[in-house]
Design an enzyme around this catalytic site. Structure first.
Site, PDB file in Angstrom:
ATOM      1  N   LYS A 104      -4.580  64.456 -30.557  1.00  0.00           N
ATOM      2  CA  LYS A 104      -3.787  64.708 -29.261  1.00  0.00           C
ATOM      3  C   LYS A 104      -2.602  65.332 -29.754  1.00  0.00           C
ATOM      4  O   LYS A 104      -1.768  64.359 -30.762  1.00  0.00           O
ATOM      5  CB  LYS A 104      -3.584  63.188 -28.508  1.00  0.00           C
ATOM      6  CG  LYS A 104      -3.193  63.325 -27.154  1.00  0.00           C
ATOM      7  CD  LYS A 104      -3.254  62.154 -26.441  1.00  0.00           C
ATOM      8  CE  LYS A 104      -2.606  61.980 -24.921  1.00  0.00           C
ATOM      9  NZ  LYS A 104      -2.409  60.477 -24.464  1.00  0.00           N
ATOM     10  N   HIS A 106       0.385  65.579 -27.366  1.00  0.00           N
ATOM     11  CA  HIS A 106       1.264  64.981 -26.574  1.00  0.00           C
ATOM     12  C   HIS A 106       1.258  63.386 -26.246  1.00  0.00           C
ATOM     13  O   HIS A 106       0.252  62.734 -26.233  1.00  0.00           O
ATOM     14  CB  HIS A 106       1.417  65.941 -25.367  1.00  0.00           C
ATOM     15  CG  HIS A 106      -0.193  65.550 -24.431  1.00  0.00           C
ATOM     16  ND1 HIS A 106      -1.185  66.321 -24.989  1.00  0.00           N
ATOM     17  CD2 HIS A 106      -0.448  65.086 -23.505  1.00  0.00           C
ATOM     18  CE1 HIS A 106      -2.269  66.018 -24.046  1.00  0.00           C
ATOM     19  NE2 HIS A 106      -1.737  64.876 -23.298  1.00  0.00           N
TER      20      HIS A 106
END
Length: 224
Positions: A104, A106
């Site tokens: 991921k 963000h």
């Protein structure tokens, strides 16, 4: 055989997790039986599954550990429900951890779900089943990363008792390769012995014809 092992075998059958037929494992082997923990779908099933794992972990791993790592994706619910069961039954404070398939970029960035193992942590990996050990070879570098993490062992639901990448069983190979203990709730010898010609809910799921297929499979892939 311990009573909880018999209960676990029947539990797998009733939840349609253990099935006999024609299947292909992650390692590419054609197999007459398959264990799919993805079929534990209800809350009561997952709770009971976690309790079986918790008992096996408590009985087999005497060292203190603080992290239970479940490889994505099937290992995620296993790590969650088992960490809860360890707390409920044995009052053990164990963190759950898992990897993301895609990192991921963000918000909560990184490669982990739950806790990220750090230097000094003692980890047990929890899996559904290991045929050739493929997922563990993929998982170990993720857990270790750049940290000095101590992986104490691996717990799985069913030991298929077949060759890994060589002539030893997958669990033996993994134990030697990564210097860790490996255990299962039950093994296939126990499963076959208990289920052969036994009625469960009025049905025999392992008769002579199916057992012959299983025996042929072990002639090819079984550990001598």
């Amino acid at each position: 055989m311990e009573e909880y092992k018999k209960e676990f075998i029947e539990f797998m059958v009733e939840c349609e997790v253990l099935r006999f037929g024609d299947f292909t494992t992650k390692s590419g082997r054609k197999t007459p039986f398959f264990i799919n923990t993805g079929n534990y779908m209800r809350g009561d099933q997952l709770k009971k599954l976690g309790e079986f794992y918790a008992r096996a972990i408590y009985e087999n791993f005497k060292e203190k550990f603080n992290v239970l790592f479940g490889p994505a994706y099937k290992g995620i619910p296993l790590a969650v429900t088992t960490s809860m069961a360890l707390n409920d039954i044995y009052h053990m404070d164990v963190k759950y951890s898992s990897n993301r398939k895609e990192e991921k970029d963000h918000g909560d960035k990184g490669s982990f779900l739950g806790y990220k193992p750090l230097s000094g942590d003692k980890v047990i990996i929890i899996e559904d089943v290991t045929t050739a050990g493929t997922s563990i070879y993929e998982t170990m570098p993720i857990i270790k990363g750049e940290e000095d993490v101590d992986v104490l062992g691996l717990i799985i639901s069913v030991d298929r008792m077949e060759k890994g990448r060589g002539d030893k069983s997958a669990l033996e190979e993994l134990s030697k390769k990564f210097n860790m203990k490996t255990h299962s709730i039950v093994n296939m010898e126990e499963v076959i012995s208990y289920l052969y010609n036994k009625e469960i809910n009025g049905k025999v799921i392992l008769d002579k014809k199916i057992k012959d297929h299983v025996d042929d499979y072990y002639k090819k892939y079984g550990v001598k």
